[in-house]
Design an enzyme around this catalytic site. Structure first.
Site, mmCIF file in Angstrom:
data_model
loop_
_atom_site.group_PDB
_atom_site.id
_atom_site.type_symbol
_atom_site.label_atom_id
_atom_site.label_comp_id
_atom_site.label_asym_id
_atom_site.label_seq_id
_atom_site.Cartn_x
_atom_site.Cartn_y
_atom_site.Cartn_z
ATOM 1 N N LYS A 263 -6.348 9.123 1.868
ATOM 2 C CA LYS A 263 -5.755 9.691 3.067
ATOM 3 C C LYS A 263 -6.671 9.453 4.262
ATOM 4 C CE LYS A 263 -4.868 14.330 4.785
ATOM 5 N NZ LYS A 263 -4.624 13.875 6.160
ATOM 6 N N ARG A 264 -7.961 9.492 4.007
ATOM 7 C CA ARG A 264 -8.911 9.292 5.103
ATOM 8 C C ARG A 264 -8.798 7.894 5.723
ATOM 9 N NH1 ARG A 264 -14.240 10.403 3.146
ATOM 10 N NH2 ARG A 264 -13.786 12.315 2.003
#
Ligand code: GLU
Length: 505
Positions: A263-264
């Site tokens: 997600k980062r």
């Protein structure tokens, strides 16, 4: 052995929004099922109550529906192998846990978390297995009476699988071939916890795949390390003959290729890693989704299909029917697939081009409403036909086409300086006369008439076109000028020219 009916399952745990890698797993399962006239099952693996996140199950179902990956059986729609939520299957699993205990292939373990911690401190790289289990508090070291007494007293226990060391376990994987792991490296995994009366993932997963007659397990690479344990469980339960075929899909990698996509990475590089927007029920944090970012589900499907598989040639655009026809598990790659976000945009662009203007218009309508603009569907469709090749996303249509709906209120200053000449006002005044008489007002004809006039007057074509564009659009952008005049219509075209003359002269 007779050919088994193809039945595959997508078995997410409702621990949060579905990651884009999970979506790809669902897609490959779907393609494989459809191409073999098989069944695609949605099973919710919610035996880990600690990690349950409200809303996640609904999210998963909505995402599959949005992407056009309907399941044949599963949560919400039922089927003859239900229930499809593992938390509703508690009693089913107990029987098989008892079977393993009875066959001496599993044992009770009473070690408290503190005791386990102490052991971990005492023994470097402690693993609960054949080399250590006789130092622990379990039904292998306690007498039968002691064990029964502890259970009767309500002492918390887990049931662990008993793995014998020194055996090569073969996982026959449709993508990776024969994967061999020695049982000595495996630990005696927990299969059941008395505390919540639920099996762990491994046990529930195997029992359900067996009972639901799953013939192929297609899942992410992260589950490959569990596969030898699963092979053993099939054997321990006496189900080796109907053990599914495994296919472990390659990882989705960061765009740079180093490590798993997270997600980062999406936050860092500005792309979604979830199919739909997700609002974390605890923190309220919002994560962007492909749907809300303006992707067409067809584009997402096509894009994901090629992350880990290819049709054996360089064909890239494939709709769902073609994917179903061409998909081939044995053509999936073993090595990870780099997540190429720019490619995702390209797919979206291509799918927008393939759509009919009226379909795009329907998707664009909400954006128009947001701008407080009303227009007839015919008009919107016509505008879309002129600008769609310039956009990657539906919402970008507004940036490209707002002037079709709102007359310019001001004129781009730099352009005025550069393009509005001394004689522009006078020339556009004449142009108004020419256009007034021009009939029909259709693009080609108007172009002919206007160019004829310019030639006759020996005016500078570029200067007039630039000034006209400035008057109609307000800025040096937009499609072919006579396509603009045709779309705006005579009255609006002339009124814009007049206004520019009034403001700029
Ligand atoms: N519940 C597991 C997951 O969340 C399923 C893994 C499998 O397909 O066996 O991915």
């Amino acid at each position: 052995m007779t050919q088994r009916k193809v039945r595959v399952r997508f078995a997410p745990s409702p621990t949060g929004p579905l990651h884009i890698g999970g979506v790809r797993t669902a897609l490959y399962n779907y393609l494989f099922a459809k191409q073999n006239n098989g069944d695609f099952i949605l099973r919710i693996e919610d035996t880990d109550s600690q990690r349950f996140v409200p809303g996640a199950e609904e999210y998963i179902i909505e995402a599959l529906n949005w992407l056009g990956l309907p399941f044949d059986e599963g949560v919400g729609i039922g089927g003859s192998y239900g229930p499809y939520r593992q938390s509703e299957r508690k009693n089913i699993y107990k029987k098989y846990v008892a079977q393993l205990l009875g066959d001496d292939l599993a044992y009770y373990a009473f070690d408290t978390p503190e005791e386990l911690d102490a052991k971990r401190k005492e023994i470097a790289n402690f693993q609960y297995d054949a080399s250590t289990r006789l130092q622990m508090r379990n039904s292998l070291t306690l007498s039968r009476e002691e064990t029964d007494a502890l259970i009767a007293r309500g002492e918390k226990y887990v049931v662990r699988i008993k793995i014998e060391p020194g055996e090569d376990i073969h996982v026959n994987d449709l993508i990776r071939g024969d994967v061999v792991i020695n049982s000595s490296v495996l630990d005696d995994k927990v299969l059941y916890k008395s505390a919540d009366e639920l099996p762990t993932y491994h046990m529930a997963n195997i029992v359900d795949d067996h009972l639901m007659e799953v013939a192929h397990v297609i899942r992410g690479e992260e589950w490959l390390p569990s596969a030898p344990l699963h092979v053993l469980l099939y054997r321990y339960l006496g189900w080796t003959d109907t053990m599914p075929q495994f296919a472990h899909l390659p990882l989705l990698l960061k765009p740079e290729g180093n490590g798993k996509l997270s997600k980062r990475d999406g936050d860092r590089l500005g792309f979604p890693v979830f199919p739909l927007e997700w609002k974390d029920p605890k923190t309220g944090e919002i994560s962007s989704g492909y749907r809300e970012s303006g992707y067409l589900p067809e584009a997402v499907v096509n894009f994901l299909a090629l992350l880990g598989w290819n049709p054996g040639n360089d064909q890239e655009l494939m709709n769902m029917d073609e994917l179903v026809r061409l998909f081939d598990l044995s053509r999936c790659s073993k090595s990870g697939a780099k997540f190429d976000y720019e490619k995702g945009k390209w797919f979206n662009h291509e799918y927008i081009q393939q759509k009919e203007n009226n379909e795009i218009a329907a998707l664009f309508m909400p954006y128009l409403q947001e701008q407080g603009v009303t227009a007839t569907p015919e008009y919107v469709e016509k505008v879309i036909g002129l600008v769609k090749e310039r956009v990657n996303f539906i919402k970008e249509i507004w940036d490209q086409a707002s002037f079709f709906f709102l007359a310019p209120e001001s004129y781009d200053e730099k352009t005025v300086k550069k393009r509005w000449k001394e004689d522009s006002a006078a020339q556009l005044g004449e142009l108004i006369q020419v256009l007034q008489a021009c009939e029909p007002f259709e693009s080609h004809h108007t172009e002919e008439v206007v160019k004829g006039w310019i030639e006759e007057k020996q005016y500078h074509l570029g200067n007039i076109m630039n000034a006209t564009r400035l008057a109609l659009v307000g800025a040096p952008k937009g499609p072919h000028i006579f396509d603009i005049t045709e779309t705006l219509g005579k009255e609006e075209t002339i009124s814009r020219l007049q206004r520019a003359i009034d403001v700029l002269k």
